[in-house]
Design a protein around this motif. Structure first.
Motif, PDB file in Angstrom:
ATOM      1  N   SER A 184      -5.867   0.563  36.265  1.00 31.59           N
ATOM      2  CA  SER A 184      -7.315   0.603  36.376  1.00 31.59           C
ATOM      3  C   SER A 184      -7.846  -0.415  37.380  1.00 31.59           C
ATOM      4  N   ALA A 185      -7.106  -1.514  37.591  1.00 31.99           N
ATOM      5  CA  ALA A 185      -7.587  -2.561  38.496  1.00 31.99           C
ATOM      6  C   ALA A 185      -6.412  -3.275  39.160  1.00 31.99           C
ATOM      7  N   PRO A 186      -5.695  -2.628  40.082  1.00 29.85           N
ATOM      8  CA  PRO A 186      -4.594  -3.303  40.775  1.00 29.85           C
ATOM      9  C   PRO A 186      -5.118  -4.461  41.602  1.00 29.85           C
ATOM     10  N   LEU A 187      -4.371  -5.557  41.627  1.00 26.62           N
ATOM     11  CA  LEU A 187      -4.805  -6.752  42.335  1.00 26.62           C
ATOM     12  C   LEU A 187      -4.142  -6.913  43.700  1.00 26.62           C
ATOM     13  N   HIS A 188      -2.880  -6.555  43.814  1.00 23.33           N
ATOM     14  CA  HIS A 188      -2.177  -6.739  45.081  1.00 23.33           C
ATOM     15  C   HIS A 188      -2.393  -5.521  45.981  1.00 23.33           C
ATOM     16  N   PRO A 189      -2.631  -5.725  47.273  1.00 24.09           N
ATOM     17  CA  PRO A 189      -2.820  -4.585  48.178  1.00 24.09           C
ATOM     18  C   PRO A 189      -1.644  -3.603  48.166  1.00 24.09           C
ATOM     19  N   TYR A 190      -0.435  -4.121  47.962  1.00 25.11           N
ATOM     20  CA  TYR A 190       0.721  -3.224  47.904  1.00 25.11           C
ATOM     21  C   TYR A 190       0.652  -2.327  46.674  1.00 25.11           C
ATOM     22  N   THR A 191       0.232  -2.878  45.536  1.00 31.33           N
ATOM     23  CA  THR A 191       0.072  -2.064  44.332  1.00 31.33           C
ATOM     24  C   THR A 191      -0.964  -0.975  44.558  1.00 31.33           C
ATOM     25  N   GLU A 192      -2.081  -1.324  45.187  1.00 29.31           N
ATOM     26  CA  GLU A 192      -3.091  -0.325  45.511  1.00 29.31           C
ATOM     27  C   GLU A 192      -2.497   0.794  46.361  1.00 29.31           C
ATOM     28  N   ALA A 193      -1.702   0.403  47.348  1.00 32.24           N
ATOM     29  CA  ALA A 193      -1.114   1.391  48.251  1.00 32.24           C
ATOM     30  C   ALA A 193      -0.125   2.295  47.516  1.00 32.24           C
ATOM     31  N   LEU A 194       0.665   1.725  46.599  1.00 36.22           N
ATOM     32  CA  LEU A 194       1.604   2.548  45.837  1.00 36.22           C
ATOM     33  C   LEU A 194       0.863   3.588  45.008  1.00 36.22           C
ATOM     34  N   ILE A 195      -0.232   3.189  44.381  1.00 33.88           N
ATOM     35  CA  ILE A 195      -1.009   4.127  43.579  1.00 33.88           C
ATOM     36  C   ILE A 195      -1.592   5.221  44.466  1.00 33.88           C
TER      37      ILE A 195
END
Length: 341
Positions: free
Chosen positions: A237-248
């Motif tokens: 619901s709230a990824p913090l790392h830009p890489y996590t955002e990109a994976l999602i």
């Protein structure tokens, strides 16, 4: 309380005539009883190497692995003690992890003498119980692995690991070689085993859609480092790392788009020549000067949340909105399949 704990683990491979490669560059994570921890990241980020270090198949170059209060030593040629046998691993490919020349029951029974069950009758009874636990009939013990599908073979591999009555299972991509239906069935099996047997699971996977529905905690790994850890619901619901955002964002969507979003250009760098500073900065849309020169440490930013990113210390750095909202629909179909089996 953690049963399995990896503390700043590093694993380095030396290649003759070439620069050493740090496949794992200082990773830390922990697993509690009955907890499913998902470890995700792109191919080549060091997930499988970290899994092997966790069970003693690979010797850490630095750092340590602790299991039930004892430090795990590399196996080498020595036999695994009864205490260490409670830390078991299930490998990626059930077509190669089972011996094709031995009956299923004999392979499962191999671990039973460790527990003191010497009687042949008691061993046969225990094997049948284990097979039934993973959804196969007890009569499956008399057959050979080639007589079963991929999903059934992976269930057999799990039954073999359970024979040692483990408190932690480390599973290295256990679903990747299975079709979608078998993936859903085995994923639900793993989730139920964690709850019913109070077994901790460390699940290594590149499939975030599956991990989202069975993991309690998710650790995100990039180029040998854990860059974010969080409870599963909070990560999505709230990824913090830009890489996590990109994976999602990269999860395949029904419209055929995905896999490599515009916000994540390029490929994982060569671990033998990692970038300076934050290892993700050459691909990060939010990178600034400090990211290039100084590597961020994995630091707690909220209860049960940690991230290695200078954006959370820079103060007022403007960030793009989370991609989670528009990606929820893309993963819901896979989640429905997992939950509905």
């Amino acid at each position: 309380m953690s049963i399995l704990e990896l503390r700043n683990v590093e694993v380095e491979y030396t290649r003759q005539g070439r620069q050493p490669v740090r496949a794992v560059a200082g990773a830390s994570l922990s697993v509690e009883a009955g907890q499913v921890v998902g470890l995700v990241g792109e191919t080549g980020c060091g997930k499988s190497t970290l899994a092997r270090a966790a069970v003693g198949l690979v010797a850490p170059t630095a750092g340590s692995v602790w299991f039930e209060g004892r430090q795990i030593r590399p196996l080498g040629r020595r036999a695994r003690s009864r205490a260490d046998a409670r830390l078991q691993m299930v490998f990626q490919n059930p077509f190669s992890s089972l011996n094709p020349r031995r009956r299923v029951g004999d392979q499962i029974a191999d671990a039973i003498p460790i527990l003191g069950l010497v009687s042949a009758g008691r061993r046969r009874e225990r094997v049948a119980q284990l097979l039934e636990r993973v959804g196969l009939p007890g009569s499956a013990a008399q057959r050979f692995p080639h007589q079963y599908s991929g999903g059934q073979r992976q269930r057999i591999a799990i039954a073999r690991a359970l024979a040692a009555e483990p408190s932690v299972l480390v599973l290295d991509e256990p679903l990747s070689s299975l079709d979608a239906s078998a993936q859903a069935q085995v994923a639900n099996l793993l989730k139920n085993l964690a709850r019913e047997l109070n077994v901790g699971l460390l699940l290594i996977s590149h499939d975030l859609a599956i991990v989202r529905h069975i993991a309690d905690v998710v650790a995100v790994m990039y180029l040998g480092l854990v860059v974010e850890t969080a409870p599963s619901r909070r990560l999505w619901s709230a990824p913090l790392h830009p890489y996590t955002e990109a994976l999602i964002e990269a999860i395949p969507r029904s419209d055929g788009k995905g896999w490599l979003p515009e916000s994540l250009p390029g490929e994982v760098p060569d671990p033998a020549r990692p970038p300076s500073g934050c290892r993700f900065h050459p691909r990060c849309p939010y990178a600034f000067d400090r990211c290039v020169s100084e590597p961020p440490a994995l630091s707690a930013v909220a209860p049960k949340r940690a991230v290695a990113c200078w954006l959370h210390e820079a103060g007022g750095v403007e960030r793009a909105p989370s991609t989670f909202a528009r990606m929820t629909r893309a993963v819901s179909g896979v989640g429905d399949q997992v939950d509905g089996v």
